[in-house]
Scaffold this motif. Sequence first.
Motif, PDB file in Angstrom:
ATOM      1  N   CYS A 185      -0.414  -9.169  38.409  1.00  0.00           N
ATOM      2  CA  CYS A 185      -0.166 -10.018  37.253  1.00  0.00           C
ATOM      3  C   CYS A 185      -0.619 -11.440  37.564  1.00  0.00           C
ATOM      4  O   CYS A 185      -0.189 -12.034  38.554  1.00  0.00           O
ATOM      5  N   CYS A 217       5.858 -10.102  33.230  1.00  0.00           N
ATOM      6  CA  CYS A 217       5.202  -9.233  34.212  1.00  0.00           C
ATOM      7  C   CYS A 217       6.184  -8.157  34.664  1.00  0.00           C
ATOM      8  O   CYS A 217       5.825  -6.980  34.775  1.00  0.00           O
ATOM      9  N   ASP A 239      -4.628  -7.301  36.516  1.00  0.00           N
ATOM     10  CA  ASP A 239      -4.561  -6.357  35.400  1.00  0.00           C
ATOM     11  C   ASP A 239      -4.300  -7.079  34.088  1.00  0.00           C
ATOM     12  O   ASP A 239      -4.793  -6.683  33.031  1.00  0.00           O
ATOM     13  N   VAL A 240      -3.500  -8.117  34.151  1.00  0.00           N
ATOM     14  CA  VAL A 240      -3.109  -8.820  32.936  1.00  0.00           C
ATOM     15  C   VAL A 240      -2.869 -10.283  33.285  1.00  0.00           C
ATOM     16  O   VAL A 240      -2.460 -10.610  34.393  1.00  0.00           O
ATOM     17  N   ILE A 242      -0.515 -13.231  26.047  1.00  0.00           N
ATOM     18  CA  ILE A 242      -0.985 -12.261  27.025  1.00  0.00           C
ATOM     19  C   ILE A 242      -2.476 -11.977  26.807  1.00  0.00           C
ATOM     20  O   ILE A 242      -2.902 -11.717  25.683  1.00  0.00           O
ATOM     21  N   VAL A 284      -5.798  -9.568  28.235  1.00  0.00           N
ATOM     22  CA  VAL A 284      -6.348  -8.535  29.114  1.00  0.00           C
ATOM     23  C   VAL A 284      -7.862  -8.513  28.912  1.00  0.00           C
ATOM     24  O   VAL A 284      -8.383  -9.194  28.028  1.00  0.00           O
ATOM     25  N   TRP A 300      -4.513   0.167  27.567  1.00  0.00           N
ATOM     26  CA  TRP A 300      -3.804  -0.860  28.319  1.00  0.00           C
ATOM     27  C   TRP A 300      -3.362  -2.000  27.406  1.00  0.00           C
ATOM     28  O   TRP A 300      -2.265  -2.528  27.507  1.00  0.00           O
ATOM     29  N   ARG A 301      -4.221  -2.349  26.490  1.00  0.00           N
ATOM     30  CA  ARG A 301      -3.887  -3.371  25.504  1.00  0.00           C
ATOM     31  C   ARG A 301      -2.655  -2.922  24.714  1.00  0.00           C
ATOM     32  O   ARG A 301      -1.729  -3.698  24.473  1.00  0.00           O
ATOM     33  N   THR A 315       0.652  -3.311  26.815  1.00  0.00           N
ATOM     34  CA  THR A 315       1.147  -4.682  26.933  1.00  0.00           C
ATOM     35  C   THR A 315       1.624  -5.204  25.580  1.00  0.00           C
ATOM     36  O   THR A 315       2.643  -5.896  25.492  1.00  0.00           O
TER      37      THR A 315
END
Lengths: 350, 378, 354
Positions: free
Chosen positions: C53, C79, C113-114, C243, C245, C252-253, C256
Amino acid sequence: MTERLRSWIHANLFSSRLNGFLTLVMLALLALTLPPLLRWAFLDAVYAGADRSVCGAGACWAFIDARFDQFFYGRYAPSERWRINLAALVLALFAAGAMWPRNPRRTECVILLVTLCPLIAGVLLVGGVFGLKLVPTDQWGGLTLNVVLTYATTAIALPLGVLLALGRRSRLPVVRWLSIGFIEIWRGVPLLTVLFMATVMLPMFLPDGLTLDRLVRAILGLSLFVAAYMAEVVRAGLQGISKGQYEAAAGLGLGYWRAHRLIILPQAFRLIVPGIVNTVIDLFKDTTLVSIIGLFDILGIVGQSTKDPAWLGLGREGYVFAAFVFFVCCFSLSLYSQSLERKIARSGGH
Amino acid sequence: MKDSSTGLWPMKNAHALLWQGVLLLATGLLALWFGGNAAEHLARRGMSLDFGFLGQTAGFDIPFHILPFASTDTYLKALGIAFLNTVLVAVLGILAASALGLTLGIMRLSANWLVRNTAGVIVEVVRNTPQLLQIVFWYVGVLQVLPQARQSLSLADTVFLNIRGLFVPAPLASPATLPLLAALVLALVAVPLIRHRLPDARGRTRWLWLVPPALLAALIATLDGWSVPKLQGFNFSGGITLPPELVALWAGLTLYTAAFIAEIVRASIAGVGKGQTEAARSLGLKPWLTLRLVVLPQALRVMIPQVTSQYLNLIKSSSLGAAIAYPEIVQIFAGTVLNQSGRAIEVMVIVMLVFLAVNLAASAALERVNAATALKER
Amino acid sequence: MRERARDVLKRLALCAGVSAALAVTTAGAMAQSSLPAPGPTVEAIKKRGELICGVDAGIPGFAFQDSAGKWKGFDVAYCRAIAAAVLGDPEKVKYVGLTAKVRFTVLQAGEIDVLIRDSTLTFSRDVQLGLTEVAINFYAGQGFMVRKSLGVKEASELNGATLCMVTGATLELNIADYARAKGVTINSLLFEKTEEAFAAAEAGRCDGYTDDTGSLAAARSTMKVPDDWVILSTVISKEPLGIHVRDGDERWRDVTFWVDAALKEAEESGVTKANADDLKTTSKNPFVMRLLGSEGDFGKLLGLDPEWALRAIKADGNYAEIYDAYFGPKALGLPRALNNLWTNGGLHYPLPFR
């Protein structure tokens, strides 16, 4: 006694009208700068206390006292710090063995210093085996990080530098041009951009899933950069070897690599040790640049500690302390390199 | 330069070709691998390499610039402005470091114990501490404790020093300024050349040295007055402002390089050897002439290549300005522009090429100087 | 003379060589432009066993390390929630402290990752930088903090002033726009790190400090004498922080995005860290039941297990609990205002769990 003193003063300070004048100017300048400096550093200084309320007009060394462990060990867990000490001890022992001129097993020491030592130090610092707790590298910091960076970089850059130096002197044009290109590119760009590329952008050039630790990336960047400078030092040493040595080696029927390993490089190395030590000193000083790209070496930790509410705004003390630590290390190394240089000059050099 | 002795290990042409081919192939494959990975990353985000972003509007201001710059200008112009800031601090640094380095070097050779050792302490302290640390120290430890604008230190109410920088009066140009300035530069170049070309007439052409000072005097006399800094609102206006970031970086670069130059100067002058000096003395040359005619020309030949590499180091080290907010090329272009445009690869390629080009150009130019001094020796 | 000619040739050849090397790399980068399949970030995180993170390198409120080196803060709590949802353990996070300048490059490069680092969502970051702006977790605006003694009440009085700020953000762009619109001159001094910018403002190098309103409260709290400083009422921009990405992994989007929604939905439905476990079995509210996984298969649809949101909420509580821990009256004392839920007159409006 007074007579000798007087003659010394006459010879060294007042030998001519110009010299007398210079002495007086110098004394006046020193009288202007030294007293306030000494007052700040020692007389008005505060040596102990819990926070910045104890600080006065002079230096606030209490800040250094409170943060001393962090400056040396970074955020390495306090219960595990004995591992750093032990690794440093092992390193110091082998380094002393390698530097002590009358050590009968000096060569072995040097070899162990670049093979076994990094292994021991690595296991000790990283942990995760033999019941040692794993300490992730993002907790490493302080002077430890500077030393780790310097040591690991030297261990990679020196062999690479030797290869590049041989490559630059090679008869094969492709080898020669690739070596020259590599050396000149790295020597032509600032270290800061190299470190930025290595730590921030390198993952972009690697396939997904292949991730390298931040510290490893910094070491890689530093190594490539320093290897180019090492190569030039080694090349200077190789140029100091007379043609006769090459001819003799070839005449003995030795091949290119064996001749270099047994005859040429050992002689060249005797000449270039001071150059290598100087490069290592420069490297050690330059490791502070990692603080710009977000690693917490001693300079980064000092910068961050000045933000601590308890010790706000004591940057000057922190930086003076860091400078002092660097001075002690670098100056003693450079004295060593100078003494080697003198010895080489005495023994006739080349 | 090429090592003839490797000819001792002859290699069959076929072998040599094979090895070089393998090496070339490996290098090419490595480059392709890196490039391929980068392309994959870019493609996944729907991007590709494109230098067209240089034409886009920057949208930010640069706090210190020599030529005019506004937030509506392009990234390309921002690159140019930032590059000029790099050049400015590098040139100032090289000039000051040469002067200071020469002084310190000669001080270290002085017969005076106090002078010799003071210089020695300064040189050793500076040489053995990190340059970044020194620059940050000058900025945080020294310049940030200067007084606020209203309590400025002033020199005769024309030069002011405070935490916002050094404020000095600026000359105001009149119509005669530019031609006179051009004449001055021309004179400074031409006089030594003329005297060099006419060696027989050296004594008679000595008066030529009076031309540049005369031009300088005329230049100052015809100025349209001076713009003196005055406190207005938050800060001083008028005159020239040297921001503390520039001063700190300049001080840091100058002192560090000067210490190394001092060491080079000391070693090369000491290397000339006592015999030479004594021989010159016994010929009846005065100490000053001995230094100028016998010692310096020889020492210079040893010095120039080493000093050159110090100059190149200084140029590269100017990138450390990024640590103290001096808007040079790494801070502005590899920092703000990279961040706003997201063109990391393109930006870094440009920055590295700029430094490579500057380095190669500077080393080529200084090599010319080197060749010229070597020639004079014959 | 021939030496010199050869030298010049060498130099030319070197230049050519460098250009050739760069050209090869560039060509390689351009050659493979076919779109690969999206990288399954969730799979990678599970295989690795930790979430990486990207957070702020250190600013009270959003992300900072305490004296023991443990990461804390509003963004850090996010996170932790994501790690809890994906890996089942909020501790399994590797934090990468980032300066404003390098954050997007590091995200683009794939090291993290983010990115949850008080970063403004903007058009160019979404479209030009190849990033996806997932959700807004903090509504802020760009404000100013000046020394009280200057007697400045509004930003428009700052003509001729110098402001310290961190580079690599929307800050310098907003200032330039604002100055242009108002016809005033404001000098911006750009620093690499927050602490450097603070220190310079503290020393008086600048007349004031500018940042988003969340960070300003934090900045004031770290000044030597916080009462010497005043935060102006002027807010010159919209700074929706949130956030980010990388583009190219929709799944994945989604994860989150819905973790953020779950934290807000939990507040709206009254689910807290303390009562989440109970509510899972007792609640009859269909939204809560779907949220906590006692009904429906939302977890499976996301590629996670049914209790993903329950764990996310149990990490550091719902949105209100996280906000209060770092910006509430006992912490930095920043009123929620826009950061209230829509039901309380704020802007946070979680999409329905349906």
